[in-house]
Design a protein around this motif. Structure first.
Motif, PDB file in Angstrom:
ATOM      1  N   UNK A   1     -30.868  36.955  23.117  1.00 25.74           N
ATOM      2  CA  UNK A   1     -31.239  37.891  22.064  1.00 25.74           C
ATOM      3  C   UNK A   1     -31.087  37.213  20.713  1.00 25.74           C
ATOM      4  N   UNK A   2     -31.471  37.934  19.695  1.00 20.07           N
ATOM      5  CA  UNK A   2     -31.347  37.469  18.323  1.00 20.07           C
ATOM      6  C   UNK A   2     -30.074  38.068  17.733  1.00 20.07           C
ATOM      7  N   UNK A   3     -29.216  37.225  17.178  1.00 23.68           N
ATOM      8  CA  UNK A   3     -27.972  37.675  16.545  1.00 23.68           C
ATOM      9  C   UNK A   3     -28.063  37.384  15.054  1.00 23.68           C
ATOM     10  N   UNK A   4     -27.659  38.349  14.247  1.00 19.27           N
ATOM     11  CA  UNK A   4     -27.580  38.128  12.804  1.00 19.27           C
ATOM     12  C   UNK A   4     -26.271  37.413  12.511  1.00 19.27           C
ATOM     13  N   UNK A   5     -26.363  36.275  11.813  1.00 20.58           N
ATOM     14  CA  UNK A   5     -25.155  35.529  11.462  1.00 20.58           C
ATOM     15  C   UNK A   5     -24.853  35.595   9.968  1.00 20.58           C
ATOM     16  N   UNK A   6     -25.843  36.021   9.167  1.00 22.08           N
ATOM     17  CA  UNK A   6     -25.609  36.191   7.736  1.00 22.08           C
ATOM     18  C   UNK A   6     -26.653  37.164   7.205  1.00 22.08           C
ATOM     19  N   UNK A   7     -26.232  38.014   6.261  1.00 20.98           N
ATOM     20  CA  UNK A   7     -27.149  38.978   5.658  1.00 20.98           C
ATOM     21  C   UNK A   7     -26.826  39.142   4.176  1.00 20.98           C
ATOM     22  N   UNK A   8     -27.863  39.332   3.394  1.00 25.20           N
ATOM     23  CA  UNK A   8     -27.704  39.599   1.962  1.00 25.20           C
ATOM     24  C   UNK A   8     -28.609  40.780   1.627  1.00 25.20           C
ATOM     25  N   UNK A   9     -27.998  41.898   1.231  1.00 24.35           N
ATOM     26  CA  UNK A   9     -28.721  43.118   0.888  1.00 24.35           C
ATOM     27  C   UNK A   9     -28.672  43.302  -0.614  1.00 24.35           C
ATOM     28  N   UNK A  10     -29.809  43.664  -1.185  1.00 22.76           N
ATOM     29  CA  UNK A  10     -29.874  44.047  -2.600  1.00 22.76           C
ATOM     30  C   UNK A  10     -30.316  45.500  -2.664  1.00 22.76           C
ATOM     31  N   UNK A  11     -29.510  46.330  -3.292  1.00 21.82           N
ATOM     32  CA  UNK A  11     -29.812  47.747  -3.471  1.00 21.82           C
ATOM     33  C   UNK A  11     -30.401  47.898  -4.873  1.00 21.82           C
ATOM     34  N   UNK A  12     -31.687  48.166  -4.957  1.00 17.68           N
ATOM     35  CA  UNK A  12     -32.384  48.159  -6.241  1.00 17.68           C
ATOM     36  C   UNK A  12     -32.544  49.552  -6.848  1.00 17.68           C
TER      37      UNK A  12
ATOM     38  N   UNK B   1     -33.697  31.682  12.719  1.00 11.59           N
ATOM     39  CA  UNK B   1     -34.791  32.441  12.131  1.00 11.59           C
ATOM     40  C   UNK B   1     -34.309  33.044  10.824  1.00 11.59           C
ATOM     41  N   UNK B   2     -35.063  32.844   9.753  1.00  9.03           N
ATOM     42  CA  UNK B   2     -34.733  33.415   8.449  1.00  9.03           C
ATOM     43  C   UNK B   2     -35.764  34.493   8.143  1.00  9.03           C
ATOM     44  N   UNK B   3     -35.276  35.725   7.955  1.00  3.96           N
ATOM     45  CA  UNK B   3     -36.143  36.883   7.731  1.00  3.96           C
ATOM     46  C   UNK B   3     -35.968  37.446   6.334  1.00  3.96           C
ATOM     47  N   UNK B   4     -37.018  38.077   5.835  1.00  2.17           N
ATOM     48  CA  UNK B   4     -37.002  38.796   4.560  1.00  2.17           C
ATOM     49  C   UNK B   4     -37.575  40.180   4.805  1.00  2.17           C
ATOM     50  N   UNK B   5     -36.776  41.211   4.508  1.00 10.46           N
ATOM     51  CA  UNK B   5     -37.217  42.603   4.611  1.00 10.46           C
ATOM     52  C   UNK B   5     -37.348  43.193   3.211  1.00 10.46           C
ATOM     53  N   UNK B   6     -38.383  43.982   2.986  1.00 13.93           N
ATOM     54  CA  UNK B   6     -38.530  44.771   1.765  1.00 13.93           C
ATOM     55  C   UNK B   6     -38.642  46.229   2.162  1.00 13.93           C
ATOM     56  N   UNK B   7     -37.730  47.059   1.645  1.00 18.58           N
ATOM     57  CA  UNK B   7     -37.729  48.497   1.910  1.00 18.58           C
ATOM     58  C   UNK B   7     -38.403  49.201   0.749  1.00 18.58           C
ATOM     59  N   UNK B   8     -39.392  49.996   1.071  1.00 20.58           N
ATOM     60  CA  UNK B   8     -40.141  50.751   0.060  1.00 20.58           C
ATOM     61  C   UNK B   8     -40.124  52.233   0.388  1.00 20.58           C
ATOM     62  N   UNK B   9     -40.124  53.047  -0.660  1.00 17.31           N
ATOM     63  CA  UNK B   9     -40.262  54.493  -0.510  1.00 17.31           C
ATOM     64  C   UNK B   9     -41.735  54.809  -0.619  1.00 17.31           C
TER      65      UNK B   9
ATOM     66  N   UNK C   1     -29.792  33.896  14.752  1.00 17.93           N
ATOM     67  CA  UNK C   1     -29.641  32.829  15.724  1.00 17.93           C
ATOM     68  C   UNK C   1     -30.038  33.355  17.094  1.00 17.93           C
ATOM     69  N   UNK C   2     -30.858  32.594  17.805  1.00 15.89           N
ATOM     70  CA  UNK C   2     -31.254  32.950  19.168  1.00 15.89           C
ATOM     71  C   UNK C   2     -30.125  32.510  20.100  1.00 15.89           C
ATOM     72  N   UNK C   3     -29.504  33.477  20.775  1.00  9.79           N
ATOM     73  CA  UNK C   3     -28.291  33.233  21.550  1.00  9.79           C
ATOM     74  C   UNK C   3     -28.485  33.690  22.988  1.00  9.79           C
ATOM     75  N   UNK C   4     -27.951  32.892  23.909  1.00 12.18           N
ATOM     76  CA  UNK C   4     -27.936  33.234  25.322  1.00 12.18           C
ATOM     77  C   UNK C   4     -26.515  33.204  25.840  1.00 12.18           C
ATOM     78  N   UNK C   5     -26.336  33.363  27.137  1.00 11.42           N
ATOM     79  CA  UNK C   5     -24.988  33.393  27.714  1.00 11.42           C
ATOM     80  C   UNK C   5     -24.155  32.138  27.433  1.00 11.42           C
ATOM     81  N   UNK C   6     -24.786  30.998  27.269  1.00 12.45           N
ATOM     82  CA  UNK C   6     -24.060  29.754  26.990  1.00 12.45           C
ATOM     83  C   UNK C   6     -24.067  29.379  25.516  1.00 12.45           C
TER      84      UNK C   6
END
Length: 171
Positions: free
Chosen positions: A50-61, A84-92, A122-127
């Motif tokens: 699965x994909x595990x988040x190892x770091x996150x930065x949220x900006x509340x605008x 994997x590095x992702x960018x999300x934008x939340x819009x109303x 990070x893509x992580x498996x049992x090992x």
């Protein structure tokens, strides 16, 4: 793209979307991307990966009001064999959002920008960390736009305050 609507139980004591629910909506957007890229429930149950988040930065605008329609646009900023590095934008998209922030939505007609989240996953498996399968890597690459500039705020960290030392009087 992931859509949602602010529920009454997500509203805090100030009458706005409570902080953890921004992250919940971003998490659901990550899951939606995973499903579209082939990292869905079947993949997870058959491979143990699965994909595990190892770091996150949220900006509340901006604050978000009750019953607002929400839309998260997700973009892959980069990928290597396991990360994997992702960018999300939340819009109303409907309802209300506070206009008290100096950030603008860039004139985008797709809804008022209220928050962003940048993730390192990070893509992580049992090992431990595992390379993405070729088909998943290709699917993730389709969510990247190499011609588009990186968002101005991407890669940003929290700035230090003062000299970094909090001084308190003796008790």
């Amino acid at each position: 793209m992931h859509t949602d609507r602010v529920r009454p139980e997500w509203i805090d004591y100030n009458g706005h979307l409570s902080e953890p629910y921004y992250v919940l909506v971003f998490g659901d957007a990550t899951t939606a991307l995973m499903d579209r890229a082939g990292l869905d429930e079947h993949y997870r149950s058959t491979t143990g990966c699965s994909l595990y988040t190892v770091e996150a930065h949220v900006r509340y605008l901006r604050e978000v009001g009750p019953d607002a329609g929400l839309e998260v646009r997700t973009r892959v900023l980069g990928r290597d064999a396991k990360r994997l590095r992702l960018w999300h934008e939340l819009r109303v998209t409907t309802g209300s959002s506070d206009t008290g922030s100096s950030d603008t939505d860039g004139g985008d007609t797709g809804g008022r920008l209220v928050a962003t989240e940048e993730l390192m996953c990070l893509h992580v498996g049992p090992e431990g960390a595992r390379p993405f399968p070729d088909a998943v890597a290709a699917a993730l690459d389709r969510f990247a736009d190499p011609a588009a500039p990186e968002p101005e705020q991407a890669g940003r960290s929290i700035a230090p305050v003062g000299d970094g030392v909090v001084r308190r009087p003796p008790n």
